[in-house]
Each structure stands twice: as C-alpha cells, then as structure tokens.
Scaffold this motif. Structure first.
Motif, short mmCIF file in Angstrom:
data_model
loop_
_atom_site.label_atom_id
_atom_site.label_comp_id
_atom_site.label_asym_id
_atom_site.label_seq_id
_atom_site.Cartn_x
_atom_site.Cartn_y
_atom_site.Cartn_z
N ASP A 84 0.83 -1.20 0.00
CA ASP A 84 0.00 0.00 0.00
C ASP A 84 0.87 1.26 0.00
OD1 ASP A 84 -2.91 1.09 0.55
OD2 ASP A 84 -1.51 2.29 1.74
N ALA A 85 0.43 2.21 -0.80
CA ALA A 85 1.25 3.40 -1.04
C ALA A 85 1.58 4.15 0.24
CB ALA A 85 0.52 4.32 -2.01
N ASN A 86 0.68 4.12 1.22
CA ASN A 86 0.94 4.85 2.46
C ASN A 86 1.63 3.98 3.52
OD1 ASN A 86 0.50 7.52 2.22
ND2 ASN A 86 -1.61 7.50 3.00
N LEU A 120 4.57 3.24 3.49
CA LEU A 120 5.97 3.70 3.59
C LEU A 120 6.00 5.22 3.58
CD1 LEU A 120 8.95 2.65 3.41
CD2 LEU A 120 8.77 3.02 0.96
N PRO A 121 5.86 5.83 4.78
CA PRO A 121 5.90 7.30 4.79
C PRO A 121 7.30 7.79 4.38
CG PRO A 121 5.15 6.39 6.90
CD PRO A 121 5.74 5.26 6.11
N ILE A 122 7.32 8.88 3.66
CA ILE A 122 8.59 9.49 3.26
C ILE A 122 8.55 10.94 3.70
CG2 ILE A 122 10.13 10.02 1.33
CD1 ILE A 122 8.75 7.82 -0.26
N GLY A 123 9.56 11.35 4.43
CA GLY A 123 9.59 12.73 4.94
C GLY A 123 9.46 13.71 3.79
N LYS A 124 8.75 14.80 4.06
CA LYS A 124 8.47 15.75 3.00
C LYS A 124 9.77 16.32 2.42
CE LYS A 124 5.66 19.88 2.11
NZ LYS A 124 5.53 19.67 0.68
N VAL A 172 14.92 8.32 -2.15
CA VAL A 172 13.67 7.71 -1.65
C VAL A 172 13.96 6.31 -1.11
CG1 VAL A 172 12.10 9.04 -3.10
CG2 VAL A 172 13.07 6.93 -4.00
N ASP A 193 -0.29 2.50 -5.61
CA ASP A 193 0.69 1.63 -4.93
C ASP A 193 1.87 1.36 -5.86
OD1 ASP A 193 -1.20 1.55 -2.96
OD2 ASP A 193 -1.91 -0.48 -3.45
N GLY A 234 4.70 12.65 6.09
CA GLY A 234 5.30 11.68 5.19
C GLY A 234 4.30 10.88 4.38
#
Lengths: 207, 252, 643
Positions: free
Chosen positions: B142-144, B146-150, B191, C125, C140
């Motif tokens: 699921d795309a969310n 893996l949070p990535i810092g802004k 990333v 995704d 994030g």
C-alpha cells in the motif's frame, strides 16, 4: 583528480609555511632547511610520495583533458558561457604552467642547476637563506616566480571548491560557503608564496 | 521585427554541415520554434531559391516538458532565458535587427542526424543500465505503508524534474553528462524504495555513461545554468557521494 | 461487424474478479513464444510493454519520439485519481465509478468504468513503489487535492508535472525490461499499417524515421496505445507529433472506430495570439480551485486594465450560473460557458480572432489576499511561471487570460471488456480506445485510465486471447505482409510525388479551422453538413497543390507530417459524420439544436444511449454505423446538474 589534488594542496600549504619562515631570519630559516635535510630517508620517502601524487595528478589531468576534447569533436561556432570562470576554463593551461614551474623550481633550489647564487655554508649548515634572498633580488627571477604564482592561484581557485564537489560535501547549505573556499585558498596561496620573494625584491628582507 | 538567422544545415549524419543565413520577419508573440515554422514555410514555398529545403529540428509538446526540443541558440542550449526550453522561448526576448546563430547540440554522444536534429539515445542506454527500481507490476505494498519525509520527497522531486533534454551535455565545455546522470541517480537514492539497488545502480549507470563517450565533469557549472528545469549542481555532488559509497560497499 | 462487449454478468463489484478467474491462462513456459507488439510508449503502452515482458512475453515496443519518455502522457499536469479515500472524506470505489459515469454524461460502459475505479488504488501503490515522487504531507503520507469538480480529494499529484513523473515510472519499468532483454525498444519508428492474417491482427509495417527503412513485424498480438486525435483541430494542447495514423490505419483494416465526435475542450488554456500559432498551452485545471473566472460586465472595458475594474462591474459568470459548483464545474460546462460569454461580446483577449476577443479572466487576487502570495506560489508557482514565460504577464499581478482549447479525445477504436477491438488480436489501450470516459472525461482520469489499461487490464486479458483464439504461427513472409508493405510504399511514394507550391501546414491549418468552426465546442446540423462538403474539397486541394520535400530513405519530418495530415483529412470527415449522426447534446458533444433555454446540454437517452461505431467501407464509400447500446444498471440516467 580530486584526491591527488588535495594531497598536493596539502603539500603547498606546508611548503608555503616553510617559506614564510624567511621572515624569522637567517638562522631560523637555515635551521628549518637543515631540519628537512636531516630527515634523510623520510625526506626521500616524502619526495617520492609527492612525485607520485604529482605524476598521478598530471596523468589523470592529461587523460581527462583528452577525454573531454574527444567528447566534443566539433566545436560550436558560437559558444556562450553563463556560469564558468576564466580560471576553470584554463585549468589545463595553468596546470601545465605549474608543471613547468615545478621543474624549474626543483632545478633552481633542489638541484641548484641554475646559474644563480652559489650555495655556501654558514654556521655549519647550508646557507639557503642567503641564496634565497639574493636570488629574489633579481627582478627577472622574481617576475618568473610571480607569474607562476598567478598560475597556482588560478588553478587552486577552481580546484579547491571543485574538489569539495567531487568529494560530495559541497551541496545543500554547504554549497555557498564551500564555493568561496576555492578562490580564497587560491588567493591566499598565491599571496603567501609571493610575499617572501617580494620582501627580498623590495629589500625588506636582506642578507 | 526583422531577424537574421544563422542556422546549421547538415543534410545527413555523415554530410559536412555549415551555417547558412536567412532573413526572417517575426512578431514578438511568436515562440522561437514558431519562427522556425515560419522560416520553413518560406523555404518550402521557394524551392528554387532554397534547394537545401526546410530545416529539420526536434520538437514535440511545445510546452516545456517532453524534452524533445534542442537547439543551441547563440551558444546557449535552449537560448538566453533562465529555466526556459527552446519551445517556450518567445521572440519578445529579442529585438528588431538581432542576429541569432542556431546550432545543434554538439557532443560525440549526441551525433547529428540532420540539421538541428541529434540522436540522444545514449541517455536512454544509461537509464537501461539500472535507472529503475525493480518492482514487478502488482507486487507493490500500500502506497501509504511507507511514509517518506516531506523534505526527502521534495528533494527527490527536484532531481526527478529532469526532462532528459540533454542541454547539460550541450552546455558543458566537456560535453559531460554528470548532471543528467546525477539527477537520475539522486532521485532514486533519495527515496527509501531506491535503497536496495542503490550501489549497483550508480556503478552501472556511470559505466555506461563513460562508455557512451561523454566527457568528464570539471565543475564548470554550465550544465546547471543551462538546465531548463534548474537541476542543481548538488546532483553532481550527490552522484560523487553515491559513487564513493558504492566503491566502499563493493570493496567489502 | 459484431460488437460483443463480453461484459461478465453478476454484481458489478464482482465482475472483474469473476472474469479474471474465467479467463484462460497461458502456460508460463509458453509465454516467451508469444510475440506482442506494443505501439506507443506512453502510460498505456509503456506500462503494458513492461508488464507483458515481466510476465514473460516477447515484447517489441515502438514509438515515434526519440525516447519512450517523451510520449505525450508526459505533458499531463494536474494529477491522477484513485479511490484510496486517504482523506477519509467519503470516497470509495463506488463513488469514483459513479462520478466517472455521471461525468461522462452516461455514454460509457459501466462495467469498464467500475473496473477502472477498482484498479485505481493499485496504480498508486505501483507508482509509489517505482519511486514516483508524489506530493506528501509533513507526516510523510501522500497528499491529495480535489480536482476538476470532484467533491472529494482523491487526486494524487506531483507538483505541476504528474504526467511526467508517472511516465518516468512506467519508463523505468520499461527500462528494467529492456535491460533484461525482454523488451526490444524501437524509437523513432512509426507504425504505418496493421497486417491481418485470417482476420486476426498479426503484425504491423513500420517506417524507421531516421533511415526511412520500411519493415515488417509479425507477431501473435498487437496493442495499440497511440494516443488521441486532438490534432485534427490543428490547434490543440496535444504534442505536435500526436496523430491518428496508427489508429486510423487499424480502422481501415476493419477495426471499428467509436464515438469519434467526442472531443474534450479544456477550459483553461492560454488564448491564441496570432495566425502563426502552432499549438495551445494548457494551464492546469487545478488553477480553478483558487482562481475566479470573470469578464467585465461593460463590454467597452474588454481591453481595460482588469485590476482597475471594480468588483461590482465584474461578471463572475460561473459562480452566478452554477452556485453550488461555481468555478469548479466540469470541463465541458466551463468551456461552453466561456465560449458563450465571448460569443456575446464579453471576451477580453488582447488580439481579435475573426472579430472576437476569445478569452476570459482567471483571477487569483482574492486567493492571494486570502492565503498570501507565498501560499499561492507554493501551489501554482510553476504554472504561473510558465504563463509568464509565454505571455509576458505575471498572474501574481494581473489576472490570467484563458480560453478553452482542444485537449483530449474520448472517442477511439472500439474495444470490448478485454480491451480487444472487433479485430481479434488487436488490443487498444489508453486514449486510443473509446471505453471509459463516455462523452466527457473528468480531470485527472486520463492518467488513471492509461495506467489501468497498461498495468492491470491488458496483462490479464491478452493471455485469454492467446490461450483461446490465437491462430498459430505466422511469419513476415506471409502474403498479407507483402500486400501491406506494397501499400505503405505506394502511399509514401504518392506523398513524395506531391510537388505543388503549398506547405502541408497550410492544409492542416485550414482543416483545423473547419473542424473548430463546425465540429468544435458547439455543433449544429447545418455547420456539420457544410464541413462535410468542405473537407473533401480541401482533401482534393491537398493532393493537387501540396508540396512534400525530400526523399523516402532519409530523416524526413515533412514526409511523416504529410502522411499524418492526409489521415487527419480523411478522419475529420468521419468525425463530422458522427457528430451529425448524434442528434443530441452530451458531454463534450454539444449540438446547438439540443439545449435548454439557459444553454445547458439536453441528452436524448431514448435514441442515443449507445456507442456509435463506424466501419470502414472503402475510400469512396461512406462508413457504416453500428451501435453498442449502453446500459445503466447502477448509475441512474439523470440530467447532470452542477447548479
């Protein structure tokens, strides 16, 4: 390029510090020279290392330059540069100038192969001080050295910051400050090297 | 307004080329490429006077994103304006009586095909060599998840904004592709998804870059000044870091 | 022509699952024996080529650009929809499905749209896993915005260049497969014909655009992902190389062309500034989230400095006419409203075109006052810069001038639920097919459809074709290839023999003018009939007076262009015919005869709730019309209202 260059810059700074001791007077300067001579094997090791660095630096410069020439077989009829500097564009020429100078400089001081002031002994050590001072009272020799120092200044002005980028540290917030270090080191080195001969020429330092 | 154009004419990849002059009447609202459209219309209508025929040039989206348009305009890829592709350059940047010289991108790795058209497939070949994250279709979490810092996401985006036009190579006194490769490598290095293949990617891409005949970087900064998407020289610093990292990692 | 949509039965939520199970699979070991040709390398083609190669097929991919990364998908600015409901604002697969069917004005196939909404979540995704740098929040997680009139925030975006970032994702997947030797990429290569053997699509004929070499490619299936035909209007937001040729040649080989009259006119583009204009530039629809559309109420103030016109003298026509949606009405509604005020003489363009000032203001002064210039710069900075580069004016200081322009074409080759045309083996993806958007496409849905088709539909459905209908091996020596190649060479020679005085551009421009005037934002019977007289005349002139320089065996952009314009000139006729035949207003197709007193579109579901599919009958005969009825079991046929 960057690593060998960095080594050579390190040497230059040390070398410059040595030369500045001319202001400390004859005894101190000669003592410094004698100290260097006394290192014996270590000195030769250092010299070999230095030579190695220099050869590696020059070889990779020649290779890089050839590669870059080859990468654009046909030149532009009109080319306008927006960002680069005259010293960045003339690296290979300032480099060759420095190389020629290094040969001359070794012939001059290390080998004493030039028809300049004869090295004598003073107080049991070689009187490098006197030879140095008398030589630079010769305007022609001074001019030659001064020209070479301009070459070194220009070379370092581009080289030092360039090295930071190659090493990957010059980015983000460090970009601006580090981009100023190159020109500063360039000017400082040129000036630092030319002050002692200039002092001799102007008789501020004399025998 | 009247413009004098000096345009590089070259009939084919192996033909000898040269600059040829044309006088042309334009308005300030025209884009630079529309000036070439008008020129070509003139040349097409007067085949007897112009046996060399119309000028071939690459263009497609004409809104500054596809990266197809090239041209070195008075010695600068994409012309004089900052952050502007050739297709978005408008004639209001010029004045009556100006003389403009237009040449193709010049690099061994970008051979001229005809007039102002060059072959930039070397860029594609660099990207074939690892310019990707190996994820099979359907294998994504699921795309969310893996949070990535802004900050990281924004920086990755700054590098990903590269449109692959090749202006960096054309502008570089050494015809080096370091900014392009730096942008591609840095985007994926920034990333988390790109971490697994980080070491191999940079090594392979740089190897292909070298083999394609691009020059080496000597930090002139011309690439950054010419880049229509304002990719920062930081990409090159980052690429060097990545290379060093890869060297250390592969030495283990 | 048999139009079997092959839509599975049962509840709509279960159809795709059920169908995936019902479809036959190709044995993994056999996949490498099947060669698939993918024409086009945008979001549909690039994603399909990469995914089919991952599955093990032997894939060849073709594009006319010098790199797959330049396909026109790259130019999409605004975003991509997905029913993720990450914002917890009430979105769902069903709502996205519902909005899309309604937005398409009830002219799309429900089952296809439902599947599109279902796989939309997988697309996001997939793209994130590829490293696509979508906009993120400080925590994030992914950011969303509301887009193109949607009342939920379901649009994912990457500054003003979502298209480029998604295409770079697909391109990277493609690169991975090229690297693995599973995809052979052929750039600067144009498909000039489709080859049928025993009624099945078994290959294509291409021209190498650098050397001019004509080449045959035999295969087991063909995927067309060659984009839309908006350039039939000459002026559009499409890239200059976008064309109908590949799709049109397929049509001439028997593939049905569905709803060619459905074109989308995008409301926010930079107005035409002169006769030399070569293309129009779109300003993202997202601008309407903060920009207010108006014209001066006083017609004499058309050229006055807009910042000096007081509030009470401004006609915020969208806000007045559509109080609940205001500036965010769907594209077709916003476009027609702009045309209407300009036709009434309120336009504010700097230059007159045919005696009219075709532009309206899009004003950010209120938003800047409310949120501050920095906030607006953060949201639209790159778009404002682009506007200033093109027009020389800063939207921070003065309102933008905008006018609608041709942007997208909803019509395309007819496909069934498996994305296969009526020609077995010929699959059509993305904008090139007709399937998902009905008569009007919602903002941020084109990227979604291209990637859905390429990543998540065709990889399954092509296997079913190969496992069930495929006819056994064919080589390039087959007589069908001889014949097709001969035709391609003859056509090339015919074009090169054109030695009149008039550049092809001029004919294209004239064709565009006919299409814009009579088959553009508003159409009527009289005009369409006139266009149907003018187009054949223009075509005749073209073949008599055009000039095409150069040779066949060299890089010859004028030859390429002439071939594409020649196809547009035939295609345009079919478009007008379709627009004439569709005697109703729906979505992007607005027939002036069918409108309410207030100028809103009036559909005729009784007679026109179908896809109109045209079958080629020969160059001198009109095509025949077939109809696939559109059934609406889930979304009730209602009049769209944005009031």
């Amino acid at each position: 390029m960057a690593l060998t260059g960095l080594g050579l810059v390190g040497f230059l700074v040390g070398h410059m510090a040595g030369h500045l001791q001319i202001f400390a007077g004859k005894e101190a300067y000669n003592a410094y020279a004698a100290f260097l001579q006394s290192l014996g094997g270590a000195l030769w090791l250092a010299r070999a290392g230095l030579l190695g660095l220099l050869v590696a630096h020059v070889m990779s410069a020649i290779k890089l330059n050839a590669r870059n020439q080859e990468a654009r077989p046909q030149a532009y009829a009109v080319k306008t540069n927006k960002a680069t500097t005259p010293y960045a564009l003339s690296m290979i020429y300032s480099g060759y100038t420095i190389l020629a100078f290094v040969v001359f400089h070794i012939a001059h001081f290390t080998l004493g192969a030039l028809p300049t002031t004869e090295m004598t002994e003073s107080g049991g050590v070689r009187d490098v001080y006197t030879a140095y001072v008398l030589d630079f009272q010769n305007p022609l020799l001074f001019a030659l050295y001064a020209a070479a120092m301009v070459g070194i200044s220009m070379h370092l002005a581009h080289a030092v910051s360039s090295t930071f980028r190659t090493l990957g540290v010059m980015r983000g917030k460090y970009r601006e400050p580090l981009s100023k270090v190159g020109p500063l080191v360039g000017i400082a080195t040129g000036v630092g090297f030319i002050i002692p001969p200039l002092a001799c020429l102007l008789r501020i330092v004399s025998v | 307004m009247k413009i004098k154009l000096n345009v590089w004419r070259q009939a084919g990849p192996n033909a000898t080329g040269g600059l040829k002059s044309y006088d042309i009447e334009v308005t300030e609202h025209m884009s630079f490429l529309e000036m070439f459209d008008v020129l070509n219309e003139q040349l097409l209508r007067n085949p007897d006077k112009h046996p060399e025929g119309p000028v071939a040039f690459d263009h497609d989206c004409r809104e500054g994103i596809c990266g197809m348009c090239s041209m070195v305009i008075d010695g600068v890829p994409h012309g004089p304006n900052k952050a502007t592709t050739t297709c978005q350059l408008h004639m209001r940047s010029y004045k009556d009586g100006d003389e403009i010289t237009v040449e193709p991108f010049r690099a061994k790795a970008f051979p001229v095909l005809r007039d102002l058209v060059v072959d930039r497939s070397s860029f594609d070949r660099i990207q074939h060599a690892g310019g990707y994250i190996s994820v099979r279709t359907g294998a994504a979490p699921d795309a969310n998840a893996l949070p990535i810092g802004k900050a990281d996401a924004d920086e990755a985006f700054d590098y990903a904004a590269c449109i692959g036009c090749g202006a960096c190579v054309a502008a570089c006194p050494n015809a080096s592709a370091m900014l392009f490769v730096g942008a591609k490598v840095s985007h994926l290095a920034k990333v988390p998804q790109g971490q697994v293949e980080r070491v191999g990617r940079v090594t392979r891409m740089v190897d292909v870059m070298d083999a394609e005949g691009f020059g080496g970087c000597t930090n002139h900064g011309e690439c950054e000044a010419a880049c229509p998407k304002e990719i920062s020289l930081d990409a090159i610093a980052m690429l060097n870091t990545e290379l060093a990292r890869a060297a250390v990692a592969s030495a283990k | 022509m048999k139009l079997d949509s092959k839509v599975p039965s049962g509840p709509i939520e279960e159809r795709w699952d059920k169908h995936r199970f019902a479809m036959k699979l190709v044995n993994p070991a056999n996949k490498r024996k099947f060669k698939v040709l993918v024409v086009g390398s945008g979001l549909g083609g690039g994603a399909a080529a990469a995914t089919l190669a991952e599955l093990g097929y032997d894939v060849h991919c073709f594009c006319v650009q010098d790199s797959p990364r330049r396909a026109h998908s790259i130019a999409a600015q605004g975003g991509i929809n997905a029913a993720k409901n990450y914002q917890n604002d009430g979105d769902s697969v069903y709502r996205l499905f519902y909005d899309t069917v309604k937005g398409g004005d009830f002219r799309s196939r429900e089952s296809n749209v439902y599947r599109l909404a279902q796989v939309s979540v997988n697309i996001i995704d997939q793209c994130v896993a590829q490293g696509v740098p979508f906009a993120r929040e400080y925590g994030g997680l992914l950011a969303n915005r509301s887009f193109g009139g949607a009342q939920v925030s379901r649009t994912f975006y990457a500054r003003g260049q979502t298209g480029q970032q998604l295409l770079l994702g697909a391109y990277s997947a493609l690169n991975r497969m090229i690297d693995a030797g599973k995809v052979k990429m052929h750039t600067r290569t144009e498909m000039l014909d489709l080859v049928l053997v025993d009624g099945h699509a078994r290959g294509i004929i291409t021209r190498d655009l650098v050397t001019g070499e004509i080449k045959r490619w035999a295969a087991d299936a063909v995927c067309l992902a060659s984009g839309g035909y908006g350039n039939v209007f000459y002026l559009s937001t499409n890239a200059k190389n976008s064309n109908v040729t590949a799709a049109f040649r397929a049509y001439k080989r028997g593939a049905g062309f569905a709803n060619p009259c459905y074109t989308q006119i995008h409301p926010t583009c930079i107005p035409v500034s002169g006769g030399f204009q070569s293309k129009l530039t779109l300003m993202s629809e997202s601008l309407r989230n903060d920009g207010r559309v108006w014209v001066p109420r006083d017609k004499s103030k058309a050229t006055a400095d807009p910042t000096t016109i007081p509030e009470e003298e401004r006609y915020y026509y969208l806000e007045e006419r559509y109080p609940s949606f205001g500036n965010l009405v769907p594209r077709d509604v916003a476009s027609r409203a702009a045309k209407k005020v300009c036709d009434e003489g309120y336009g504010v363009a700097k230059h007159e075109v045919d005696g009219q000032r075709n532009a309206v203001y899009l004003d950010f002064a209120h938003a800047i006052k409310r949120d501050g210039e920095d906030a607006i710069r953060d949201r639209y900075g790159n778009l404002f810069d682009m506007y200033e580069r093109i027009t020389g004016e800063s939207p921070y200081k003065t309102p933008m001038r905008i006018y609608p322009a041709v942007h997208y074409t909803m019509g395309g080759l007819w496909v069934d639920y498996n994305l296969m045309s009526n020609v077995p083996g010929l699959h059509v993806l993305g904008e090139a097919n007709f399937s998902d958007h009905g008569a009007n496409r919602l903002g941020a849905s084109a990227l979604m459809q291209g990637l859905a088709d390429g990543y998540f539909v065709i990889p399954y459905t092509i296997g079913n074709y190969l496992a069930t209908e495929h006819q056994g091996p064919v080589t390039e020596d087959h007589a069908a290839f001889d014949e097709a190649e001969k035709e391609v060479r003859a056509k090339t020679q015919k074009l090169l023999s054109l030695s009149g005085k008039t550049p092809v551009d001029e004919f294209h421009r004239k064709l565009g003018k006919i299409m814009w005037d009579y088959c553009g934002m508003a159409r009527n019977e009289e005009g369409l009939k006139k266009a149907l007289e003018l187009i054949p005349e223009l075509r005749k002139q073209f073949w008599a007076e055009a000039t095409v320089p150069g040779k066949a065996d060299e890089l010859n952009p004028w030859l390429e262009y002439a071939g594409r314009v020649a196809d547009f000139m035939e295609f345009a006729e079919m478009m007008c015919r379709d627009a004439l035949e569709r005697d109703e207003s729906c979505g992007g197709h607005f027939r002036e005869e069918h409108q309410t007193e207030e100028g809103e579109a009036v559909r005729n579901d009784e007679d026109y709730a179908h896809a109109a599919v045209w079958e080629y009958q020969g160059d001198d005969k009109p095509p025949t019309l077939h109809k696939e009825p559109m059934k609406f079991e889930y979304v009730k046929l209602t009049t769209r209202s944005y009031k």
